[in-house]
Design an enzyme around this catalytic site. Structure first.
Site, PDB file in Angstrom:
ATOM      1  CG  HIS A  37      -2.097  -0.906   1.339  1.00  0.00           C
ATOM      2  ND1 HIS A  37      -2.706  -0.975   0.706  1.00  0.00           N
ATOM      3  CD2 HIS A  37      -2.123  -2.026   2.670  1.00  0.00           C
ATOM      4  CE1 HIS A  37      -3.902  -2.594   1.408  1.00  0.00           C
ATOM      5  NE2 HIS A  37      -2.854  -2.501   2.002  1.00  0.00           N
ATOM      6  N   GLY A  39       1.632   4.710   1.707  1.00  0.00           N
ATOM      7  CA  GLY A  39       1.608   5.464   2.197  1.00  0.00           C
ATOM      8  C   GLY A  39       1.843   4.494   3.548  1.00  0.00           C
ATOM      9  N   GLY A 182       5.395   0.298  24.800  1.00  0.00           N
ATOM     10  CA  GLY A 182       5.017   1.508  24.541  1.00  0.00           C
ATOM     11  C   GLY A 182       4.084   1.458  24.320  1.00  0.00           C
ATOM     12  N   GLY A 271       7.812  -4.811  20.462  1.00  0.00           N
ATOM     13  CA  GLY A 271       8.862  -3.976  19.622  1.00  0.00           C
ATOM     14  C   GLY A 271       8.464  -4.378  18.170  1.00  0.00           C
ATOM     15  CG  ASP A 311       9.715   2.258  11.025  1.00  0.00           C
ATOM     16  OD1 ASP A 311       9.703   3.768  11.535  1.00  0.00           O
ATOM     17  OD2 ASP A 311       8.372   2.199  11.526  1.00  0.00           O
ATOM     18  CB  ALA A 319       4.892   8.698  10.613  1.00  0.00           C
ATOM     19  CG  HIS A 445      -5.935  33.936  29.642  1.00  0.00           C
ATOM     20  ND1 HIS A 445      -5.617  33.155  30.684  1.00  0.00           N
ATOM     21  CD2 HIS A 445      -6.494  34.081  30.395  1.00  0.00           C
ATOM     22  CE1 HIS A 445      -6.595  32.700  31.285  1.00  0.00           C
ATOM     23  NE2 HIS A 445      -7.525  34.101  31.077  1.00  0.00           N
TER      24      HIS A 445
HETATM   25  C1  LIG Z   1      -0.312   0.614  15.811  1.00  0.00           C
HETATM   26  C2  LIG Z   1       1.462   1.068  14.976  1.00  0.00           C
HETATM   27  C3  LIG Z   1       0.833   2.558  15.285  1.00  0.00           C
HETATM   28  C4  LIG Z   1       2.011   4.192  14.795  1.00  0.00           C
HETATM   29  N1  LIG Z   1       1.654   5.109  14.639  1.00  0.00           N
HETATM   30  C5  LIG Z   1       2.227   5.813  14.928  1.00  0.00           C
HETATM   31  C6  LIG Z   1       2.142   7.424  15.642  1.00  0.00           C
HETATM   32  O1  LIG Z   1       0.968   7.973  15.842  1.00  0.00           O
HETATM   33  N2  LIG Z   1       2.826   8.702  14.639  1.00  0.00           N
HETATM   34  C7  LIG Z   1       4.253   7.885  14.698  1.00  0.00           C
HETATM   35  O2  LIG Z   1       5.510   9.028  14.299  1.00  0.00           O
HETATM   36  N3  LIG Z   1       4.688   6.759  13.998  1.00  0.00           N
HETATM   37  C8  LIG Z   1       3.913   6.103  14.569  1.00  0.00           C
HETATM   38  N4  LIG Z   1       4.224   4.525  14.118  1.00  0.00           N
HETATM   39  C9  LIG Z   1       5.141   4.091  13.073  1.00  0.00           C
HETATM   40  C10 LIG Z   1       5.258   4.581  12.281  1.00  0.00           C
HETATM   41  O3  LIG Z   1       3.955   3.816  11.347  1.00  0.00           O
HETATM   42  C11 LIG Z   1       6.628   4.488  11.111  1.00  0.00           C
HETATM   43  O4  LIG Z   1       7.321   4.497  11.849  1.00  0.00           O
HETATM   44  C12 LIG Z   1       6.497   4.923   9.863  1.00  0.00           C
HETATM   45  O5  LIG Z   1       5.155   4.238   8.907  1.00  0.00           O
HETATM   46  C13 LIG Z   1       8.322   4.028   9.473  1.00  0.00           C
HETATM   47  O6  LIG Z   1       7.847   4.880   7.780  1.00  0.00           O
HETATM   48  P1  LIG Z   1       9.229   3.859   6.347  1.00  0.00           P
HETATM   49  O7  LIG Z   1       8.720   4.979   5.516  1.00  0.00           O
HETATM   50  O8  LIG Z   1      10.561   4.284   7.392  1.00  0.00           O
HETATM   51  O9  LIG Z   1       7.901   2.270   6.859  1.00  0.00           O
HETATM   52  P2  LIG Z   1       6.840   2.315   6.682  1.00  0.00           P
HETATM   53  O10 LIG Z   1       5.697   2.761   6.643  1.00  0.00           O
HETATM   54  O11 LIG Z   1       7.390   0.493   7.118  1.00  0.00           O
HETATM   55  O12 LIG Z   1       7.075   2.365   4.712  1.00  0.00           O
HETATM   56  C14 LIG Z   1       7.507   0.790   4.590  1.00  0.00           C
HETATM   57  C15 LIG Z   1       7.236   0.296   3.327  1.00  0.00           C
HETATM   58  O13 LIG Z   1       7.612  -0.376   2.122  1.00  0.00           O
HETATM   59  C16 LIG Z   1       7.253  -1.217   1.788  1.00  0.00           C
HETATM   60  N5  LIG Z   1       7.972  -2.276   1.403  1.00  0.00           N
HETATM   61  C17 LIG Z   1       8.681  -3.266   2.375  1.00  0.00           C
HETATM   62  N6  LIG Z   1       9.760  -4.058   2.108  1.00  0.00           N
HETATM   63  C18 LIG Z   1       9.563  -3.627   0.060  1.00  0.00           C
HETATM   64  C19 LIG Z   1      10.284  -4.190  -0.821  1.00  0.00           C
HETATM   65  N7  LIG Z   1      11.170  -4.441  -0.410  1.00  0.00           N
HETATM   66  N8  LIG Z   1      10.114  -3.841  -2.018  1.00  0.00           N
HETATM   67  C20 LIG Z   1       8.905  -2.513  -2.136  1.00  0.00           C
HETATM   68  N9  LIG Z   1       8.128  -2.230  -1.270  1.00  0.00           N
HETATM   69  C21 LIG Z   1       8.509  -2.436   0.261  1.00  0.00           C
HETATM   70  C22 LIG Z   1       6.001  -1.394   2.808  1.00  0.00           C
HETATM   71  O14 LIG Z   1       4.843  -2.208   2.004  1.00  0.00           O
HETATM   72  C23 LIG Z   1       5.699  -0.307   2.990  1.00  0.00           C
HETATM   73  O15 LIG Z   1       4.694   0.293   2.591  1.00  0.00           O
HETATM   74  C24 LIG Z   1       3.019   3.618  13.902  1.00  0.00           C
HETATM   75  C25 LIG Z   1       2.808   2.056  14.198  1.00  0.00           C
HETATM   76  C26 LIG Z   1       2.266   1.762  14.498  1.00  0.00           C
HETATM   77  C27 LIG Z   1       2.349  -0.237  13.962  1.00  0.00           C
END
Ligand SMILES: Cc1cc2nc3c(=O)[nH]c(=O)nc-3n(C[C@H](O)[C@H](O)[C@H](O)COP(=O)(O)OP(=O)(O)OC[C@H]3O[C@@H](n4cnc5c(N)ncnc54)[C@H](O)[C@@H]3O)c2cc1C
Length: 466
Positions: A37, A39, A182, A271, A311, A319, A445
């Protein structure tokens, strides 16, 4: 399909899609490979759908406390599947928005799984079939992370949930146990408790929200107990056994006391591990440390031309950290803008439980451990007019200053809407403000933000309203 680009981004989460858009803005021909997806976790299974759920539990809590405001609502109730449906609709809307943004910015989106396949090359497959071989001098890995699994307590999607199942429950559980306190575990604990479930939180460390300042952890712990949750710290889940009604969870507490807790479901929130597998790292100079790709301050890995963000590169798993790294990485590649390596002490962290928690910078203990002599300010929201008018005076704002320079080292907040307010302190950290500028800033205020001012004043013996 075989094509040459200036940049290939693997992974379309908040790290990857933001990097791709910024690269396109800077004139790079950019391809983004996403296997599931657009996003990423954030929009589809993380930040956004959980906040939609937490909005529902906040409303449920309000509906059950209306009498405090002079209202009466007889027998307020909800349709749980409608609550879940709304959360999914919000996620779908935002994922669609990312698709539109990428199109508008002329980023080529390739649907499939991407992996490094030799120098400057990414090979894309889908369901075992070859889709494309893309080439570019620069490749950003942004493949994100997934839930860590405890050996012996593997999620099965029915009795033991990860965050994914916890967002799509078939029915509203009457009781559940959350392993791990966490941000993710605590948000689900808060959501289900406010929707009416009997919730138990089990945390192996000696306090919940272990990365937060100790006073904030203690404040939330007490608030959760008042709300009727059971919170066990310094405790370990030893076993989850299936029963006719759900699960029997064996928990060992500090001191060796063992008890069995009966619940309908267990949420495992222990984690995050990086998605480092099957992305072609073998044979490259990319280093992996405990499931995370090692990078320098400009997101470079050990392999020339290969970068990693978000991540995948380790904590903080947030995010906004991923997006910031995406922009920083691309700007460093193009050399068109001055870039600063990311400073984690300037990244705010938020937990959207009730009461909310937000912080930036060093905790008091971390500041002292780093050798700072500190001045600490505290202001309870019971002294704030807006909090009392809102009917939400439960909260505390704590500020930590370096005693000799007056630099704001850290700020720690618990209470209503603190996740919106923390940005004030984040700006103060980035601008390296001292107590002098903060004291001389005029706060409107009546606002909750006045408590931020009062906390600073308290650190310097000038507090007015306590
Ligand atoms: C329940 C939950 C609640 C959260 N709430 C918050 C919050 O309130 N605020 C906040 O800052 N963070 C929050 N986070 C953390 C946040 O979602 C992550 O820090 C953020 O999504 C990391 O972004 P990213 O782009 O590094 O990775 P991701 O969002 O994990 O995106 C990685 C993408 O890469 C794709 N992918 C993986 N491998 C491949 C491949 N080999 N080829 C093609 N595509 C691939 C995956 O499908 C995915 O779409 C939350 C996480 C969870 C699980």
């Amino acid at each position: 399909m075989s094509d040459a680009y200036d940049l290939i981004v693997v992974g379309g989460g908040p790290g990857g899609y933001v990097a791709a858009i910024r690269a396109s803005q800077l004139g790079m021909r950019t391809a983004l490979v996403e296997r599931e997806h657009l996003g990423g976790i954030c929009l589809n299974w993380g930040c956004i759908p959980t906040k939609a759920l937490l909005r529902a539990s906040e409303i449920n809590h309000l509906l059950h406390t209306l009498d405090a405001y002079g209202f009466a609502a007889d027998n307020p109730r909800f349709d749980f599947q409608e609550v879940i449906k709304r959360s999914r609709q919000v996620a779908t809307q935002l994922s669609g928005g990312v698709k539109h943004l990428l199109k508008k910015n002329r980023v080529t989106v390739v649907d499939g799984h991407g992996a490094l396949a030799g120098p400057r090359t990414v090979h894309v497959t889908k369901d075992g079939r070859d889709v494309a071989t893309l080439t570019a001098p620069h490749i950003i890995l942004a493949t994100g992370a997934r839930a860590r699994v405890l050996p012996g307590i593997e999620p099965d999607g029915r009795l033991i949930w990860t965050y994914r199942e916890a967002m799509l429950p078939p029915v509203m559980p009457k009781s559940l146990l959350v392993i791990g306190s966490g941000a993710i575990g605590i948000e689900f604990a808060s959501f289900y408790a406010d929707m009416g479930a009997k919730v138990t939180v089990v945390e192996v460390m000696d306090r919940i929200l272990p990365v937060e300042d100790e006073e904030i952890s203690a404040f939330v712990h007490k608030a959760f107990i008042r709300q009727g949750m059971t919170v066990l710290t310094g405790a370990t889940v030893k076993r989850v056994a299936k029963t006719a009604a759900g699960a029997a969870v064996t928990v060992e507490e500090k001191g060796g006391k063992v008890s069995e807790i009966a619940v309908e479901v267990v949420i495992s929130a222990v984690g995050i591990v990086g998605n480092v597998e099957n992305i072609g790292l073998e044979g490259t100079e990319v280093k992996v440390d405990r499931t995370h790709v090692v990078t320098d301050g400009l997101c470079r890995t050990g392999e020339p031309g290969v970068y990693a963000i978000g991540d995948l590169t380790g904590p903080p798993w947030l995010a906004h950290k991923a997006s910031h790294e995406g922009v920083l990485c691309v700007e460093a590649i193009t050399g068109k803008n001055e870039v600063h390596p990311i400073d984690v002490t300037r990244i705010p962290g938020c937990t959207y439980c009730r009461p909310q928690v937000a912080s930036v910078g060093l905790t008091e203990a971390a500041a002292r451990a780093k050798g700072h002599e500190v001045r600490v300010g505290r202001f309870p929201l019971i002294g704030n007019g807006k909090a009392i008018a809102l009917g939400e005076p439960e909260g505390l704002i704590k500020t930590v200053f370096d005693a000799s320079t007056g630099e704001l080292l850290g700020a720690h907040m618990v209470g209503p809407e603190v996740t919106e307010m923390i940005q004030g302190y984040a700006i103060a950290r980035t601008a390296e403000l001292t107590e002098a500028e903060l004291i001389h800033t005029v706060f409107p205020h009546p606002t909750l933000s006045e408590a931020m001012h009062e906390s600073v004043l308290d650190a310097y013996g000038r507090v007015i309203h306590i």
